[in-house]
Scaffold this motif. Structure first.
Motif, PDB file in Angstrom:
ATOM      1  N   HIS A  36      30.644  -9.063 -26.727  1.00  0.00           N
ATOM      2  CA  HIS A  36      30.368  -9.514 -25.362  1.00  0.00           C
ATOM      3  C   HIS A  36      28.858  -9.676 -25.186  1.00  0.00           C
ATOM      4  O   HIS A  36      28.094  -8.775 -25.530  1.00  0.00           O
ATOM      5  N   VAL A  37      28.432 -10.827 -24.649  1.00  0.00           N
ATOM      6  CA  VAL A  37      27.010 -11.114 -24.459  1.00  0.00           C
ATOM      7  C   VAL A  37      26.733 -11.328 -22.980  1.00  0.00           C
ATOM      8  O   VAL A  37      27.340 -12.178 -22.341  1.00  0.00           O
ATOM      9  N   GLU A  38      25.824 -10.533 -22.441  1.00  0.00           N
ATOM     10  CA  GLU A  38      25.376 -10.687 -21.055  1.00  0.00           C
ATOM     11  C   GLU A  38      24.054 -11.442 -21.033  1.00  0.00           C
ATOM     12  O   GLU A  38      23.563 -11.874 -22.066  1.00  0.00           O
ATOM     13  N   CYS A  77      26.315 -17.045 -20.846  1.00  0.00           N
ATOM     14  CA  CYS A  77      26.130 -15.643 -20.450  1.00  0.00           C
ATOM     15  C   CYS A  77      27.448 -15.067 -19.955  1.00  0.00           C
ATOM     16  O   CYS A  77      28.272 -15.768 -19.398  1.00  0.00           O
ATOM     17  N   ARG A 133      20.495 -12.604 -21.375  1.00  0.00           N
ATOM     18  CA  ARG A 133      19.344 -12.289 -22.240  1.00  0.00           C
ATOM     19  C   ARG A 133      19.552 -11.011 -23.043  1.00  0.00           C
ATOM     20  O   ARG A 133      18.702 -10.134 -23.089  1.00  0.00           O
ATOM     21  N   GLU A 134      20.694 -10.926 -23.641  1.00  0.00           N
ATOM     22  CA  GLU A 134      21.057  -9.726 -24.375  1.00  0.00           C
ATOM     23  C   GLU A 134      21.071  -9.996 -25.872  1.00  0.00           C
ATOM     24  O   GLU A 134      21.373 -11.096 -26.314  1.00  0.00           O
ATOM     25  N   HIS A 135      20.743  -8.979 -26.633  1.00  0.00           N
ATOM     26  CA  HIS A 135      20.815  -9.031 -28.088  1.00  0.00           C
ATOM     27  C   HIS A 135      21.975  -8.132 -28.499  1.00  0.00           C
ATOM     28  O   HIS A 135      21.857  -6.911 -28.501  1.00  0.00           O
ATOM     29  N   ALA A 136      23.107  -8.734 -28.814  1.00  0.00           N
ATOM     30  CA  ALA A 136      24.297  -7.975 -29.196  1.00  0.00           C
ATOM     31  C   ALA A 136      24.344  -7.845 -30.716  1.00  0.00           C
ATOM     32  O   ALA A 136      24.273  -8.841 -31.422  1.00  0.00           O
ATOM     33  N   GLN A 137      24.445  -6.612 -31.191  1.00  0.00           N
ATOM     34  CA  GLN A 137      24.506  -6.366 -32.621  1.00  0.00           C
ATOM     35  C   GLN A 137      25.899  -5.891 -32.999  1.00  0.00           C
ATOM     36  O   GLN A 137      26.550  -5.174 -32.239  1.00  0.00           O
ATOM     37  N   CYS A 190      21.352 -18.003 -24.044  1.00  0.00           N
ATOM     38  CA  CYS A 190      21.485 -16.873 -23.126  1.00  0.00           C
ATOM     39  C   CYS A 190      21.306 -15.552 -23.859  1.00  0.00           C
ATOM     40  O   CYS A 190      20.718 -14.627 -23.330  1.00  0.00           O
ATOM     41  N   GLY A 191      21.819 -15.505 -25.068  1.00  0.00           N
ATOM     42  CA  GLY A 191      21.758 -14.255 -25.807  1.00  0.00           C
ATOM     43  C   GLY A 191      21.730 -14.499 -27.299  1.00  0.00           C
ATOM     44  O   GLY A 191      21.757 -15.631 -27.766  1.00  0.00           O
TER      45      GLY A 191
END
Length: 136
Positions: free
Chosen positions: A121-123, A92, A125-129, A43-44
């Motif tokens: 927190h990951v939504e 997600c 198709r998100e790329h969380a850095q 998802c992410g």
């Protein structure tokens, strides 16, 4: 028809063949998806850098990732030579706990580095850095 007249079509065909050879493996053979089984699509992406107390990148630090609702560790990776890490996650809209375990690293004074932990927190198709800043 001479070779010179056929040359543009040969060049176009060779470019098309080269493009097909490069793109077909990317389309058909999906890269190994870290952290997700065949049933679960990622998802992410969680990525980040592990930093020392003096703001230098730390290579070779174990990074552990788990879902915030679970106590069980799900993924373990290691920071690369630039202190960076990344991991695909399948769920997600979820929170993940990312922690760095600096076992084996010591300061020049002989002090041990303390582990660092952040919540990400990951939504969809998100790329969380994130960044993990270790302290003494």
């Amino acid at each position: 028809m001479t070779i010179r007249e056929r040359m543009p079509s040969l060049v176009r065909c060779s470019f098309a063949l080269a493009a097909a050879c490069l793109l077909v493996p990317l389309i058909i053979l999906q890269p190994r998806q870290l952290g997700a089984s065949k049933k679960e699509k990622p998802c992410g992406l969680i990525s980040g850098t592990v930093w020392s107390p003096d703001d230098r990148e730390l290579p070779g630090v174990k990074v552990k990732i788990r879902s915030a609702q679970d106590k069980k560790l799900h993924w373990e990776t290691q920071s690369n030579r630039r202190g960076e890490f990344w991991q695909y996650v399948p769920v997600c809209g979820a929170d993940y706990i990312v922690s760095a375990d600096p076992k084996g690293y010591k300061s020049p004074d002989g002090k041990r580095l303390q582990p660092a932990e952040v919540t990400v927190h990951v939504e969809m198709r998100e790329h969380a850095q994130t960044g993990l800043h270790l302290k003494y």
